[in-house]
Design a protein around this motif. Structure first.
Motif, PDB file in Angstrom:
ATOM      1  N   VAL A 186      27.773  40.391  51.053  1.00 27.48           N
ATOM      2  CA  VAL A 186      28.911  40.081  50.190  1.00 27.48           C
ATOM      3  C   VAL A 186      28.520  40.276  48.732  1.00 27.48           C
ATOM      4  O   VAL A 186      27.514  39.737  48.266  1.00 27.48           O
ATOM      5  N   LEU A 187      29.331  41.059  48.010  1.00 28.52           N
ATOM      6  CA  LEU A 187      29.244  41.134  46.557  1.00 28.52           C
ATOM      7  C   LEU A 187      30.382  40.296  46.000  1.00 28.52           C
ATOM      8  O   LEU A 187      31.557  40.626  46.181  1.00 28.52           O
ATOM      9  N   MET A 188      30.050  39.183  45.336  1.00 25.83           N
ATOM     10  CA  MET A 188      31.063  38.293  44.782  1.00 25.83           C
ATOM     11  C   MET A 188      31.338  38.682  43.339  1.00 25.83           C
ATOM     12  O   MET A 188      30.595  38.372  42.426  1.00 25.83           O
ATOM     13  N   TYR A 189      32.443  39.396  43.154  1.00 27.68           N
ATOM     14  CA  TYR A 189      32.893  39.835  41.830  1.00 27.68           C
ATOM     15  C   TYR A 189      33.903  38.803  41.349  1.00 27.68           C
ATOM     16  O   TYR A 189      35.082  38.850  41.688  1.00 27.68           O
ATOM     17  N   GLY A 190      33.406  37.822  40.604  1.00 31.38           N
ATOM     18  CA  GLY A 190      34.232  36.685  40.238  1.00 31.38           C
ATOM     19  C   GLY A 190      34.813  36.778  38.839  1.00 31.38           C
ATOM     20  O   GLY A 190      34.961  37.864  38.265  1.00 31.38           O
ATOM     21  N   LEU A 191      35.152  35.632  38.278  1.00 31.35           N
ATOM     22  CA  LEU A 191      35.857  35.609  37.004  1.00 31.35           C
ATOM     23  C   LEU A 191      35.014  36.096  35.833  1.00 31.35           C
ATOM     24  O   LEU A 191      35.577  36.556  34.827  1.00 31.35           O
ATOM     25  N   GLU A 192      33.685  35.993  35.943  1.00 32.63           N
ATOM     26  CA  GLU A 192      32.859  36.436  34.811  1.00 32.63           C
ATOM     27  C   GLU A 192      33.076  37.921  34.519  1.00 32.63           C
ATOM     28  O   GLU A 192      33.460  38.289  33.392  1.00 32.63           O
ATOM     29  N   PRO A 193      32.903  38.839  35.473  1.00 35.38           N
ATOM     30  CA  PRO A 193      33.214  40.244  35.183  1.00 35.38           C
ATOM     31  C   PRO A 193      34.710  40.519  35.100  1.00 35.38           C
ATOM     32  O   PRO A 193      35.139  41.432  34.384  1.00 35.38           O
ATOM     33  N   PHE A 194      35.519  39.750  35.820  1.00 36.95           N
ATOM     34  CA  PHE A 194      36.971  39.951  35.844  1.00 36.95           C
ATOM     35  C   PHE A 194      37.545  40.044  34.434  1.00 36.95           C
ATOM     36  O   PHE A 194      38.378  40.907  34.132  1.00 36.95           O
ATOM     37  N   TYR A 195      37.113  39.155  33.570  1.00 42.72           N
ATOM     38  CA  TYR A 195      37.637  39.130  32.211  1.00 42.72           C
ATOM     39  C   TYR A 195      36.878  40.038  31.241  1.00 42.72           C
ATOM     40  O   TYR A 195      37.336  40.285  30.134  1.00 42.72           O
ATOM     41  N   ARG A 196      35.720  40.527  31.648  1.00 38.52           N
ATOM     42  CA  ARG A 196      34.905  41.357  30.757  1.00 38.52           C
ATOM     43  C   ARG A 196      35.349  42.811  30.736  1.00 38.52           C
ATOM     44  O   ARG A 196      35.193  43.499  29.731  1.00 38.52           O
ATOM     45  N   VAL A 197      35.874  43.304  31.854  1.00 37.24           N
ATOM     46  CA  VAL A 197      36.197  44.726  31.964  1.00 37.24           C
ATOM     47  C   VAL A 197      37.645  44.937  31.544  1.00 37.24           C
ATOM     48  O   VAL A 197      38.564  44.372  32.149  1.00 37.24           O
ATOM     49  N   GLY A 198      37.844  45.747  30.518  1.00 33.23           N
ATOM     50  CA  GLY A 198      39.192  45.972  30.042  1.00 33.23           C
ATOM     51  C   GLY A 198      39.344  47.323  29.378  1.00 33.23           C
ATOM     52  O   GLY A 198      38.394  48.098  29.257  1.00 33.23           O
ATOM     53  N   VAL A 199      40.566  47.620  28.998  1.00 33.69           N
ATOM     54  CA  VAL A 199      40.878  48.824  28.244  1.00 33.69           C
ATOM     55  C   VAL A 199      41.548  48.397  26.943  1.00 33.69           C
ATOM     56  O   VAL A 199      42.077  47.288  26.830  1.00 33.69           O
ATOM     57  N   SER A 200      41.517  49.296  25.952  1.00 37.01           N
ATOM     58  CA  SER A 200      42.109  48.974  24.658  1.00 37.01           C
ATOM     59  C   SER A 200      43.622  49.151  24.706  1.00 37.01           C
ATOM     60  O   SER A 200      44.167  49.802  25.606  1.00 37.01           O
ATOM     61  N   HIS A 201      44.289  48.597  23.720  1.00 38.96           N
ATOM     62  CA  HIS A 201      45.731  48.786  23.634  1.00 38.96           C
ATOM     63  C   HIS A 201      46.071  50.259  23.412  1.00 38.96           C
ATOM     64  O   HIS A 201      47.114  50.740  23.883  1.00 38.96           O
ATOM     65  N   GLY A 202      45.187  50.981  22.724  1.00 42.15           N
ATOM     66  CA  GLY A 202      45.379  52.422  22.576  1.00 42.15           C
ATOM     67  C   GLY A 202      45.274  53.147  23.905  1.00 42.15           C
ATOM     68  O   GLY A 202      46.024  54.101  24.174  1.00 42.15           O
ATOM     69  N   ASP A 203      44.347  52.704  24.750  1.00 40.38           N
ATOM     70  CA  ASP A 203      44.247  53.274  26.096  1.00 40.38           C
ATOM     71  C   ASP A 203      45.532  53.057  26.879  1.00 40.38           C
ATOM     72  O   ASP A 203      45.991  53.941  27.611  1.00 40.38           O
TER      73      ASP A 203
END
Length: 320
Positions: A186-203
């Motif tokens: 099991v790879l537990m991809y929890g809230l820590e990375p959930f909120y870290r990965v994003g795109v810019s408003h320009g994207d």
């Protein structure tokens, strides 16, 4: 990354599940064999409808979809319309799909897809783990057919459904406990990375302006999330989190992840901590006077370099 990885998605299609589906079906590293649905972000019937609509927009209408658990194993369902809109897809008014789901329960679609594969499959779970728990209880023989479970769920630190618990685990903690205790990788991809990965408003503006329906849908969904994220202290002002789509990124390329194999336990007792994932990161347990217990381990994601996943997401939808 090399080759194509066969995967099954298990979803409760709200806004960020839709982003994850768009990424999974568009990225050449993944071969999506089936998508199973459970109630969670929205009621089950709406989740199925949403999943079919997203697949149509992505030009991936051949992927089989099945309805599964409509509620948690023990408790009443708790949906998230405040985040995802009354229809689970930001009330965008997407056209209905001409397709119908497979005439079998999601557990059967999971079983037959795993059995038919020449190689073990990765399950990417973006929902409460009810369907997966039922599969493992009803068909334990398929465990050897599962290469890995990439689980969007849990948290090392603060929750979001409650102060202690993340939504997917909190929605059905008994199911999460069954799955974590089943002996899977099991790879537990929890809230820590959930909120870290994003795109810019320009994207997001680039996605909205695309000629293709899939990136335009992604742009519209992310525009909705910009308003939601404005109230979330864990998301910067100039970007928007891609949420569940980050777990798909992790299945494609785990290199940007900072992980730790650790015992993970789900709090099941009633009260403020119900649904919490207790990730034991201690390196010294000499002060632990409790009786020794065997707790299953998972690979918990502690942090992530967000830029590679931003590029991966955008390249899949807009082209490199």
């Amino acid at each position: 990354m090399s080759g194509t990885r066969p995967v099954i998605l298990d979803v409760d299609t709200g806004v960020d599940d839709a982003l994850a589906i768009l990424l999974a079906v568009r990225h050449p590293a993944l071969d999506v064999r089936a998508i199973t649905c459970t109630g969670g972000n929205a009621p089950l019937a709406q989740v199925v409808t949403n999943t079919l609509r997203v697949l149509d927009a992505a030009g991936a209408s051949a992927i089989p979809v099945a309805a599964g658990a409509h509620r948690p194993l023990l408790e009443a369902p708790q949906h998230a319309a405040a985040i995802h809109g009354s229809d689970g897809l930001a009330d965008l008014g997407l056209p209905g799909s001409a397709r119908t789901p497979e005439p079998v329960h999601a557990v059967e679609l999971l079983r037959r897809t795993l059995a038919a594969s020449e190689q073990p499959l990765t399950i990417i779970s973006l929902a409460p783990l009810t369907n997966i728990a039922l599969l493992l209880r009803m068909h334990p023989e398929v465990i050897d057919r599962i290469e890995r479970l990439v689980m969007m769920g849990g948290a090392v630190g603060t929750g979001n459904a409650t102060a202690a618990a993340e939504f997917n685990v909190w929605h059905d903690p008994e199911a999460a406990a069954i799955v974590l205790g089943a002996g899977l990788d099991v790879l537990m991809y929890g809230l820590e990375p959930f909120y870290r990965v994003g795109v810019s408003h320009g994207d997001v503006a680039r996605l909205c302006a695309a000629d293709d329906a899939a990136p335009r849908l992604a742009g519209a969904l992310l525009t909705h999330l910009i308003g939601i994220d404005a109230t979330e202290e864990r998301v910067a002002d100039d970007r928007v989190a891609i949420g569940d789509a980050g777990a798909v990124c992790a299945a494609i390329d785990p290199a940007p992840l900072v992980t730790r194999v650790a015992p993970v336990e789900v709090a099941l007792a009633p009260g403020a901590t119900r649904g919490q994932t207790i990730v034991d990161l201690r390196t010294m347990v000499g002060a632990d006077i409790a009786p020794a217990r065997t707790v299953p381990s998972a690979t918990a994601v502690l942090d992530v370099d967000p830029e590679p996943y931003r590029r991966l997401f955008l390249d899949a939808l807009l082209g490199p």
